[in-house]
Design an enzyme around this catalytic site. Sequence first.
Site, PDB file in Angstrom:
ATOM      1  N   ASP A 163     -70.752  48.297  16.191  1.00 36.24           N
ATOM      2  CA  ASP A 163     -72.006  47.537  16.832  1.00 36.24           C
ATOM      3  C   ASP A 163     -71.642  46.267  17.052  1.00 36.24           C
ATOM      4  O   ASP A 163     -72.187  45.272  17.731  1.00 36.24           O
ATOM      5  CB  ASP A 163     -73.199  47.867  15.938  1.00 36.24           C
ATOM      6  CG  ASP A 163     -73.776  49.298  16.130  1.00 36.24           C
ATOM      7  OD1 ASP A 163     -73.372  49.820  17.084  1.00 36.24           O
ATOM      8  OD2 ASP A 163     -74.798  49.343  15.391  1.00 36.24           O
ATOM      9  N   ARG A 197     -72.624  61.317  22.384  1.00 39.05           N
ATOM     10  CA  ARG A 197     -73.726  61.252  21.210  1.00 39.05           C
ATOM     11  C   ARG A 197     -74.562  62.754  20.832  1.00 39.05           C
ATOM     12  O   ARG A 197     -75.521  62.814  21.069  1.00 39.05           O
ATOM     13  CB  ARG A 197     -74.635  60.235  21.390  1.00 39.05           C
ATOM     14  CG  ARG A 197     -73.940  58.905  21.554  1.00 39.05           C
ATOM     15  CD  ARG A 197     -75.065  57.761  21.855  1.00 39.05           C
ATOM     16  NE  ARG A 197     -75.456  57.102  20.503  1.00 39.05           N
ATOM     17  CZ  ARG A 197     -75.952  56.046  20.271  1.00 39.05           C
ATOM     18  NH1 ARG A 197     -76.427  55.445  21.276  1.00 39.05           N
ATOM     19  NH2 ARG A 197     -76.171  55.578  19.251  1.00 39.05           N
ATOM     20  N   CYS A 248     -78.832  54.297  23.873  1.00 41.68           N
ATOM     21  CA  CYS A 248     -77.870  53.740  24.693  1.00 41.68           C
ATOM     22  C   CYS A 248     -76.682  54.881  25.301  1.00 41.68           C
ATOM     23  O   CYS A 248     -76.376  55.617  24.486  1.00 41.68           O
ATOM     24  CB  CYS A 248     -76.962  52.502  23.950  1.00 41.68           C
ATOM     25  SG  CYS A 248     -77.839  51.016  23.832  1.00 41.68           S
ATOM     26  N   LYS A 259     -82.469  46.339  12.142  1.00 47.16           N
ATOM     27  CA  LYS A 259     -82.906  47.402  12.998  1.00 47.16           C
ATOM     28  C   LYS A 259     -82.302  48.814  12.427  1.00 47.16           C
ATOM     29  O   LYS A 259     -83.046  49.877  12.238  1.00 47.16           O
ATOM     30  CB  LYS A 259     -82.257  46.993  14.287  1.00 47.16           C
ATOM     31  CG  LYS A 259     -82.044  48.532  15.054  1.00 47.16           C
ATOM     32  CD  LYS A 259     -81.360  48.132  16.337  1.00 47.16           C
ATOM     33  CE  LYS A 259     -81.001  49.246  17.366  1.00 47.16           C
ATOM     34  NZ  LYS A 259     -80.146  50.319  16.674  1.00 47.16           N
ATOM     35  N   ASN A 260     -81.126  48.910  11.973  1.00 53.31           N
ATOM     36  CA  ASN A 260     -80.534  50.233  11.614  1.00 53.31           C
ATOM     37  C   ASN A 260     -81.055  50.779  10.141  1.00 53.31           C
ATOM     38  O   ASN A 260     -80.659  51.643   9.734  1.00 53.31           O
ATOM     39  CB  ASN A 260     -78.927  50.270  11.855  1.00 53.31           C
ATOM     40  CG  ASN A 260     -78.581  50.248  12.883  1.00 53.31           C
ATOM     41  OD1 ASN A 260     -79.509  50.540  13.962  1.00 53.31           O
ATOM     42  ND2 ASN A 260     -77.323  50.269  13.279  1.00 53.31           N
ATOM     43  N   ARG A 309     -84.294  46.031  22.953  1.00 48.68           N
ATOM     44  CA  ARG A 309     -84.214  47.079  21.916  1.00 48.68           C
ATOM     45  C   ARG A 309     -84.005  46.868  20.412  1.00 48.68           C
ATOM     46  O   ARG A 309     -84.374  47.459  19.810  1.00 48.68           O
ATOM     47  CB  ARG A 309     -83.277  48.357  22.423  1.00 48.68           C
ATOM     48  CG  ARG A 309     -84.030  49.486  23.487  1.00 48.68           C
ATOM     49  CD  ARG A 309     -83.114  50.465  23.660  1.00 48.68           C
ATOM     50  NE  ARG A 309     -82.744  50.971  22.305  1.00 48.68           N
ATOM     51  CZ  ARG A 309     -81.332  51.255  22.243  1.00 48.68           C
ATOM     52  NH1 ARG A 309     -80.530  51.209  23.102  1.00 48.68           N
ATOM     53  NH2 ARG A 309     -81.138  51.401  20.911  1.00 48.68           N
TER      54      ARG A 309
HETATM   55  C1  UD1 Z   1     -75.642  54.631  13.636  1.00 46.90           C
HETATM   56  C2  UD1 Z   1     -76.501  53.293  14.213  1.00 46.90           C
HETATM   57  C3  UD1 Z   1     -76.013  52.899  15.224  1.00 46.90           C
HETATM   58  C4  UD1 Z   1     -74.244  52.803  15.297  1.00 46.90           C
HETATM   59  C5  UD1 Z   1     -73.585  54.122  14.732  1.00 46.90           C
HETATM   60  C6  UD1 Z   1     -71.827  53.796  14.572  1.00 46.90           C
HETATM   61  C7  UD1 Z   1     -78.655  53.645  13.568  1.00 46.90           C
HETATM   62  C8  UD1 Z   1     -80.098  53.813  13.985  1.00 46.90           C
HETATM   63  N1  UD1 Z   1     -77.778  53.650  14.257  1.00 46.90           N
HETATM   64  O1  UD1 Z   1     -75.877  55.614  14.622  1.00 46.90           O
HETATM   65  O2  UD1 Z   1     -76.185  51.589  15.747  1.00 46.90           O
HETATM   66  O3  UD1 Z   1     -73.549  52.616  16.362  1.00 46.90           O
HETATM   67  O4  UD1 Z   1     -74.284  54.517  13.648  1.00 46.90           O
HETATM   68  O5  UD1 Z   1     -72.045  53.307  13.592  1.00 46.90           O
HETATM   69  O6  UD1 Z   1     -78.137  53.622  12.379  1.00 46.90           O
HETATM   70  N2  UD1 Z   1     -71.602  62.227  16.615  1.00 46.90           N
HETATM   71  C9  UD1 Z   1     -71.230  63.477  16.773  1.00 46.90           C
HETATM   72  N3  UD1 Z   1     -72.106  64.378  16.267  1.00 46.90           N
HETATM   73  C10 UD1 Z   1     -73.326  64.109  15.455  1.00 46.90           C
HETATM   74  C11 UD1 Z   1     -73.629  62.668  15.155  1.00 46.90           C
HETATM   75  C12 UD1 Z   1     -72.682  61.857  15.693  1.00 46.90           C
HETATM   76  O7  UD1 Z   1     -70.301  64.081  17.267  1.00 46.90           O
HETATM   77  O8  UD1 Z   1     -74.016  64.863  15.174  1.00 46.90           O
HETATM   78  C13 UD1 Z   1     -70.506  61.098  16.845  1.00 46.90           C
HETATM   79  C14 UD1 Z   1     -71.314  60.507  18.200  1.00 46.90           C
HETATM   80  O9  UD1 Z   1     -70.968  61.099  19.428  1.00 46.90           O
HETATM   81  C15 UD1 Z   1     -70.595  59.292  18.303  1.00 46.90           C
HETATM   82  C16 UD1 Z   1     -70.473  58.883  16.691  1.00 46.90           C
HETATM   83  O10 UD1 Z   1     -70.690  60.177  16.315  1.00 46.90           O
HETATM   84  O11 UD1 Z   1     -69.291  59.293  18.907  1.00 46.90           O
HETATM   85  C17 UD1 Z   1     -71.796  58.157  16.287  1.00 46.90           C
HETATM   86  O12 UD1 Z   1     -72.935  58.741  16.275  1.00 46.90           O
HETATM   87  P1  UD1 Z   1     -74.395  58.312  16.485  1.00 46.90           P
HETATM   88  O13 UD1 Z   1     -75.009  59.465  16.091  1.00 46.90           O
HETATM   89  O14 UD1 Z   1     -74.992  57.563  17.565  1.00 46.90           O
HETATM   90  O15 UD1 Z   1     -74.605  57.314  15.022  1.00 46.90           O
HETATM   91  P2  UD1 Z   1     -75.810  57.338  14.375  1.00 46.90           P
HETATM   92  O16 UD1 Z   1     -75.231  57.484  13.086  1.00 46.90           O
HETATM   93  O17 UD1 Z   1     -76.831  57.824  14.650  1.00 46.90           O
END
Ligand code: UD1
Length: 426
Positions: A308, A121, A116, A22-23, A400
């Site tokens: 995850d 986030r 989720c 998925k990712n 999802r």
């Molecule tokens: C990806 C994965 C997700 C996984 C996550 C962490 C995909 C599609 N999703 O999400 O399944 O759970 O990595 O391994 O690849 N954060 C910030 N600022 C930002 C971005 C992130 O503070 O600009 C923080 C978020 O609050 C959270 C953490 O970083 O605590 C992970 O954030 P998230 O953006 O959801 O991770 P992804 O890299 O998008």
Amino acid sequence: MDSYHIRGGNKIRGEYRVRGAKNAVLPILAASIVTNSQVELIGCPDIADVDNMLEILRALGCKTEKSKESIVVDTATINCSVIPDRLMREMRSSVFLMGPLIARCGEVTLSHPGGCEIGVRPIDIHISALKTLGVSIEEADGLLICKGSKLSGACITLTFPRVGATENAMLTALAADGETIIKNSAREPEILDLQNFLIACGADVTGAGSDTIVISGRHDPFKRFHGTGHTIIPDRIEAGTLMAAAAVTGGKLFLKGAQPSHMHAIIEKFKEAGCFVWEYTDGIYIEAGRRLAATNLVTSPYPGFPTDMQSQFLAMMTTAEGESVIQEAIFENRYKQVPELCKMGADISVSGMDAKIKGVKSLQGCLVNATDLRGGAALVIAGLMADGTTIVNNITHIERGYDKLDKVLNSLGADIRGITQPTGTV
Ligand code: UD1
């Protein structure tokens, strides 16, 4: 489908071919926009998040075609750079479209992404990376209006190695003239898969899988990039979830296609918990030990133990011998399934981002609610080992990210009925 009715106690055994990740597929679908051509992705999971991404691509003017496990996207007809708010809110991964749309159209308008409810986030790291490349970003009426037609390569240092932010920076840098260096980049295998896809389309990207990625970009990359065919890497989280299902039921399972090299931290924890795991070039074999042993873990970015897989491992620990401590270091709110597990008889106390699990002899089936994707999978794992019947509601969360989890588990010996309520019933 609305709920799973799980009769616990059956051993999970047999062989299963792991689906595409998925990712990996979500950012690669978004990246197809930089090609101005047709791409074919092979081994795609049939999950709601992929359907949502395809709906967004169609709303932008792309043509999409989905058949069993493969997806064709033709982006030549793209005619819009505004991501519809409703679709944006459906899933977090819609944020991956920022970079590709800026690279393709020079602009993108979007609202804050959904997904989720497992933490705050924010997307500040994405925004900061894009600004470093010269993208102007304004916020008005809850919308983010991003513009950047003459971007220049730059050195971006991410404050944390976040997966989505690394991918967005890579994709935007394709349209930035000159060299971009992304330092402190995330190292997940899905980022390497994105790099391989981009290289196959004609991009000049190196370093994915390490903490420094280098992109040699040029304005209007879509004028040079071509379409391609690409096979998506196997889903290490689906594989890990099924390993947990085998472990809690005393089962044996061969996960065909699972990549041991992507799953070191996961495999080590299963071994520590008393499972036997064999690594092969074409898959992973797991056999449950006599009784699981309490195991501590801390989640961290790759190559650490993935957040995850934390919920599923926590569910496993509910009946392990002894006391386990789990520390969730990525998301602030990833224990929402804990009260549901406690309803089933688990003994778990949560304090901030730590959970203490005292292993109990057995769980009892009851009615529980899935609150997020991986927390939902954790409840299914609990249901597989519980006495009696467990009803897991709100399984749209599970759909999802898992391709027909009920059918997959049934094919491996489980007894799960997926129930859809007739319209109008409560
Ligand atoms: C990806 C994965 C997700 C996984 C996550 C962490 C995909 C599609 N999703 O999400 O399944 O759970 O990595 O391994 O690849 N954060 C910030 N600022 C930002 C971005 C992130 O503070 O600009 C923080 C978020 O609050 C959270 C953490 O970083 O605590 C992970 O954030 P998230 O953006 O959801 O991770 P992804 O890299 O998008």
